[in-house]
Each structure stands twice: as C-alpha cells, then as structure tokens.
Scaffold this active site. Structure first.
Site, PDB file in Angstrom:
ATOM      1  N   PHE A  73      13.856   5.520  10.116  1.00 48.30           N
ATOM      2  CA  PHE A  73      12.546   4.979   9.786  1.00 48.30           C
ATOM      3  C   PHE A  73      11.579   6.133   9.559  1.00 48.30           C
ATOM      4  O   PHE A  73      11.339   6.950  10.444  1.00 48.30           O
ATOM      5  CB  PHE A  73      12.028   4.033  10.872  1.00 48.30           C
ATOM      6  CG  PHE A  73      10.941   3.145  10.344  1.00 48.30           C
ATOM      7  CD1 PHE A  73      11.246   1.970   9.685  1.00 48.30           C
ATOM      8  CD2 PHE A  73       9.607   3.529  10.451  1.00 48.30           C
ATOM      9  CE1 PHE A  73      10.249   1.166   9.143  1.00 48.30           C
ATOM     10  CE2 PHE A  73       8.596   2.731   9.914  1.00 48.30           C
ATOM     11  CZ  PHE A  73       8.917   1.548   9.270  1.00 48.30           C
ATOM     12  N   VAL A  74      11.044   6.199   8.342  1.00 48.42           N
ATOM     13  CA  VAL A  74      10.178   7.323   7.982  1.00 48.42           C
ATOM     14  C   VAL A  74       8.741   6.861   7.744  1.00 48.42           C
ATOM     15  O   VAL A  74       8.501   5.718   7.354  1.00 48.42           O
ATOM     16  CB  VAL A  74      10.718   8.061   6.731  1.00 48.42           C
ATOM     17  CG1 VAL A  74      12.021   8.775   7.059  1.00 48.42           C
ATOM     18  CG2 VAL A  74      10.899   7.124   5.547  1.00 48.42           C
ATOM     19  N   LYS A  87       0.828  -1.187   0.000  1.00 49.50           N
ATOM     20  CA  LYS A  87       0.000   0.000   0.000  1.00 49.50           C
ATOM     21  C   LYS A  87       0.871   1.249   0.000  1.00 49.50           C
ATOM     22  O   LYS A  87       0.404   2.355  -0.239  1.00 49.50           O
ATOM     23  CB  LYS A  87      -0.850   0.030   1.282  1.00 49.50           C
ATOM     24  CG  LYS A  87      -1.767  -1.134   1.476  1.00 49.50           C
ATOM     25  CD  LYS A  87      -2.358  -1.056   2.910  1.00 49.50           C
ATOM     26  CE  LYS A  87      -2.939  -2.383   3.276  1.00 49.50           C
ATOM     27  NZ  LYS A  87      -3.345  -2.385   4.706  1.00 49.50           N
ATOM     28  N   GLY A  88       2.161   1.084   0.293  1.00 50.47           N
ATOM     29  CA  GLY A  88       3.027   2.226   0.544  1.00 50.47           C
ATOM     30  C   GLY A  88       3.124   3.237  -0.583  1.00 50.47           C
ATOM     31  O   GLY A  88       3.312   4.422  -0.357  1.00 50.47           O
ATOM     32  N   ASP A 101       4.079   3.570   6.289  1.00 45.58           N
ATOM     33  CA  ASP A 101       3.447   3.310   7.586  1.00 45.58           C
ATOM     34  C   ASP A 101       4.428   2.791   8.622  1.00 45.58           C
ATOM     35  O   ASP A 101       5.519   2.315   8.311  1.00 45.58           O
ATOM     36  CB  ASP A 101       2.359   2.236   7.429  1.00 45.58           C
ATOM     37  CG  ASP A 101       2.956   0.836   7.250  1.00 45.58           C
ATOM     38  OD1 ASP A 101       3.863   0.675   6.403  1.00 45.58           O
ATOM     39  OD2 ASP A 101       2.545  -0.079   7.984  1.00 45.58           O
ATOM     40  N   ARG A 119      -0.062   6.520   7.268  1.00 47.97           N
ATOM     41  CA  ARG A 119      -0.011   6.513   5.801  1.00 47.97           C
ATOM     42  C   ARG A 119      -0.657   7.749   5.176  1.00 47.97           C
ATOM     43  O   ARG A 119      -0.277   8.183   4.095  1.00 47.97           O
ATOM     44  CB  ARG A 119      -0.737   5.281   5.234  1.00 47.97           C
ATOM     45  CG  ARG A 119      -0.032   3.961   5.461  1.00 47.97           C
ATOM     46  CD  ARG A 119      -0.663   2.908   4.551  1.00 47.97           C
ATOM     47  NE  ARG A 119      -0.345   1.547   4.937  1.00 47.97           N
ATOM     48  CZ  ARG A 119       0.741   0.880   4.577  1.00 47.97           C
ATOM     49  NH1 ARG A 119       1.660   1.466   3.833  1.00 47.97           N
ATOM     50  NH2 ARG A 119       0.929  -0.363   4.960  1.00 47.97           N
ATOM     51  N   LYS A 142      17.025   4.452   0.515  1.00 44.39           N
ATOM     52  CA  LYS A 142      17.907   4.402   1.692  1.00 44.39           C
ATOM     53  C   LYS A 142      19.065   3.464   1.366  1.00 44.39           C
ATOM     54  O   LYS A 142      19.008   2.284   1.689  1.00 44.39           O
ATOM     55  CB  LYS A 142      17.132   3.828   2.895  1.00 44.39           C
ATOM     56  CG  LYS A 142      16.167   4.774   3.541  1.00 44.39           C
ATOM     57  CD  LYS A 142      15.855   4.412   4.982  1.00 44.39           C
ATOM     58  CE  LYS A 142      15.017   3.165   5.137  1.00 44.39           C
ATOM     59  NZ  LYS A 142      14.308   3.117   6.446  1.00 44.39           N
ATOM     60  N   GLU A 180       7.304   2.319  -6.559  1.00 47.32           N
ATOM     61  CA  GLU A 180       7.519   1.832  -5.188  1.00 47.32           C
ATOM     62  C   GLU A 180       7.738   3.016  -4.244  1.00 47.32           C
ATOM     63  O   GLU A 180       8.179   4.087  -4.655  1.00 47.32           O
ATOM     64  CB  GLU A 180       8.727   0.869  -5.233  1.00 47.32           C
ATOM     65  CG  GLU A 180       9.176   0.223  -3.961  1.00 47.32           C
ATOM     66  CD  GLU A 180       8.155  -0.573  -3.181  1.00 47.32           C
ATOM     67  OE1 GLU A 180       7.070  -0.036  -2.909  1.00 47.32           O
ATOM     68  OE2 GLU A 180       8.472  -1.715  -2.801  1.00 47.32           O
ATOM     69  N   ASP A 181       7.430   2.817  -2.983  1.00 47.70           N
ATOM     70  CA  ASP A 181       7.576   3.893  -2.007  1.00 47.70           C
ATOM     71  C   ASP A 181       9.037   4.106  -1.611  1.00 47.70           C
ATOM     72  O   ASP A 181       9.556   5.207  -1.667  1.00 47.70           O
ATOM     73  CB  ASP A 181       6.712   3.634  -0.759  1.00 47.70           C
ATOM     74  CG  ASP A 181       6.913   2.244  -0.147  1.00 47.70           C
ATOM     75  OD1 ASP A 181       7.727   1.456  -0.671  1.00 47.70           O
ATOM     76  OD2 ASP A 181       6.242   1.943   0.860  1.00 47.70           O
ATOM     77  N   ASP A 235      15.035  -0.148   0.565  1.00 47.84           N
ATOM     78  CA  ASP A 235      15.882  -0.243   1.758  1.00 47.84           C
ATOM     79  C   ASP A 235      16.977  -1.275   1.475  1.00 47.84           C
ATOM     80  O   ASP A 235      18.014  -0.935   0.912  1.00 47.84           O
ATOM     81  CB  ASP A 235      14.985  -0.601   2.942  1.00 47.84           C
ATOM     82  CG  ASP A 235      15.694  -0.552   4.280  1.00 47.84           C
ATOM     83  OD1 ASP A 235      16.801  -0.004   4.342  1.00 47.84           O
ATOM     84  OD2 ASP A 235      15.138  -1.065   5.262  1.00 47.84           O
TER      85      ASP A 235
HETATM   86  P1  IMP Z   1      13.486  -3.746   1.110  1.00 49.03           P
HETATM   87  O1  IMP Z   1      13.237  -5.098   0.534  1.00 49.03           O
HETATM   88  O2  IMP Z   1      14.332  -3.815   2.335  1.00 49.03           O
HETATM   89  O3  IMP Z   1      14.036  -2.778   0.096  1.00 49.03           O
HETATM   90  O4  IMP Z   1      12.073  -3.275   1.639  1.00 49.03           O
HETATM   91  C1  IMP Z   1      11.405  -2.182   1.206  1.00 49.03           C
HETATM   92  C2  IMP Z   1      10.069  -2.137   1.926  1.00 49.03           C
HETATM   93  O5  IMP Z   1      10.272  -2.039   3.348  1.00 49.03           O
HETATM   94  C3  IMP Z   1       9.304  -0.911   1.538  1.00 49.03           C
HETATM   95  O6  IMP Z   1       8.430  -1.168   0.444  1.00 49.03           O
HETATM   96  C4  IMP Z   1       8.556  -0.565   2.801  1.00 49.03           C
HETATM   97  O7  IMP Z   1       7.329  -1.242   2.843  1.00 49.03           O
HETATM   98  C5  IMP Z   1       9.427  -1.073   3.913  1.00 49.03           C
HETATM   99  N1  IMP Z   1      10.259   0.013   4.485  1.00 49.03           N
HETATM  100  C6  IMP Z   1      11.592   0.140   4.437  1.00 49.03           C
HETATM  101  N2  IMP Z   1      12.014   1.242   5.074  1.00 49.03           N
HETATM  102  C7  IMP Z   1      10.904   1.860   5.531  1.00 49.03           C
HETATM  103  C8  IMP Z   1      10.674   3.080   6.268  1.00 49.03           C
HETATM  104  O8  IMP Z   1      11.593   3.852   6.638  1.00 49.03           O
HETATM  105  N3  IMP Z   1       9.381   3.367   6.562  1.00 49.03           N
HETATM  106  C9  IMP Z   1       8.337   2.584   6.182  1.00 49.03           C
HETATM  107  N4  IMP Z   1       8.499   1.438   5.485  1.00 49.03           N
HETATM  108  C10 IMP Z   1       9.774   1.077   5.164  1.00 49.03           C
HETATM  109 MG    MG Z   2       6.230  -1.432   0.799  1.00 50.70          MG
END
Ligand code: IMP
Ligand code: MG
Length: 181
Positions: free
Chosen positions: A151-152, A42-43, A158, A164, A130, A98-99, A102
C-alpha cells in the site's frame, strides 16, 4: 511523518524523470491530434498536472470523480460517477489519467461506460501498476512504474485522505492501517 512509512519507494526526481518520458511517448503517439485528458480525482491530480504541462500536443482538460463498490467484501467492481466530466467526448481522443491500477475493476468499468459515449479513441495512462491483485483483464496503454503489492501513499495517493501532498511515493507502515481494522 516518516515513521509512518516503511520506505520511500519512488523519489521526487525518479517520478519526474519518468513522467517526462511518458509525456514524450504520448505526445509522439498523438502527433497532429488533439486530446481530452481526463484526470481521475483525487489520486491522479499531482501526476496529471505534471504530465499535461509536458505534453506538446493540444490538450483539453477534464475531471471525473468515481467511487467504487465492493472492495474487501465482494469485488463486483461496480462504479458510481460522483462527478462527471464536462466535455462531450463523441469523436474525441480521450486519455484517462489514473494514479494506480490494482484489481483493475475501477478502470475497466469506467472504460466500458465511456465507450458508450462514442469517442474516436480511448486510452489510459497510469502512474503505478500493481498487477498482482488484478481481477479485471486490463493493461494500461502507458504506465509509469510496475510495483509490488504494497500500500503506497504520496504524490496524490492517500490513506484515509492523508499523505496526498507528499512529493514522493512511500510504502505505508502496515501498523497504520492495521490499527483501524
Ligand atoms: P482498482 O479498481 O482495484 O484497480 O482500484 C484502484 C483504486 O484503488 C485507485 O484509483 C486508488 O484510489 C486505490 N488504490 C489501490 N491501491 C492503492 C494504494 O496502494 N494506495 C492508495 N490507493 C490505492
Ligand atoms: Mg483513485
């Protein structure tokens, strides 16, 4: 609610100005092409709705929901599709929206999975990047803001399904998530 945040990282006007620039860049790169823009639920919803309305190319809308396994314990980055998109993407130009990236595990796995459906092209746009905690070697084709490892929340993002709907992005007060750990 502001006591939940360390500070506002990105104000509403900063976000909308950057989304406008991204939309212009994307529209230019896809001139004379139609795309399927895939919102990762949903992000990405707020970012997605702001971005697509500023694109001046033909756009088909689609949505996917994914859950990732392995964070915190072992980041295998394995993903599961909770809701698949509806379009057949064979020979289509796909833009994943994508939001935040990470570790990069979610997106890199998703891209590998979608490549098997033989799209004409596949690109990604993320609002936030990030890079500090990156595990999978992935770089988005378009990125709104590179941010530090905090963490944002807000503007779609969320913590435990909260925040959100905020129109801005804020750094969450660490006490909020330390309480539940
Ligand atoms: P990745 O596989 O570690 O890149 O995960 C990315 C997903 O983790 C994003 O789509 C978010 O849902 C969640 N995520 C990572 N960092 C944050 C943050 O700072 N705030 C909220 N959700 C986050
Ligand atoms: Mg996400």
């Amino acid at each position: 609610m502001t006591k939940d945040f360390l500070k506002v990282l990105l104000a509403e006007n900063e976000i909308s100005a950057r989304v406008e620039q991204l939309a212009a860049e994307i529209s230019k790169d896809y001139t004379d092409k139609e795309i399927i823009a895939v919102c990762i639920l949903k992000g990405a919803t707020l970012f997605y709705s702001d971005l697509i309305r500023r694109l001046n190319i033909p756009v088909k809308l689609d949505f996917m929901a994914i859950s990732s396994y392995g964070y915190g314990t072992e980041s295998t980055g394995e993903i599961r599709i909770k809701k698949d998109m509806e379009n057949d993407i064979c020979n289509a130009h796909v833009l994943i929206v994508e939001d935040i990236i990470d570790t990069g595990c979610t997106l890199s796995n998703l891209i590998e999975m979608l490549k098997q459906r033989r799209p004409a092209s596949i690109k990604t746009v993320c609002l936030l990047d990030k890079p500090e905690r990156r595990k999978a070697s992935i770089k988005p084709d378009y990125c709104g803001f590179v941010i530090e490892d905090n963490f944002v929340v807000g503007y779609g993002l969320d913590y435990a399904e909260k925040y959100r709907n905020l129109p801005y992005i804020a750094i969450l007060e660490p006490k909020i998530y330390e309480k539940t750990m």
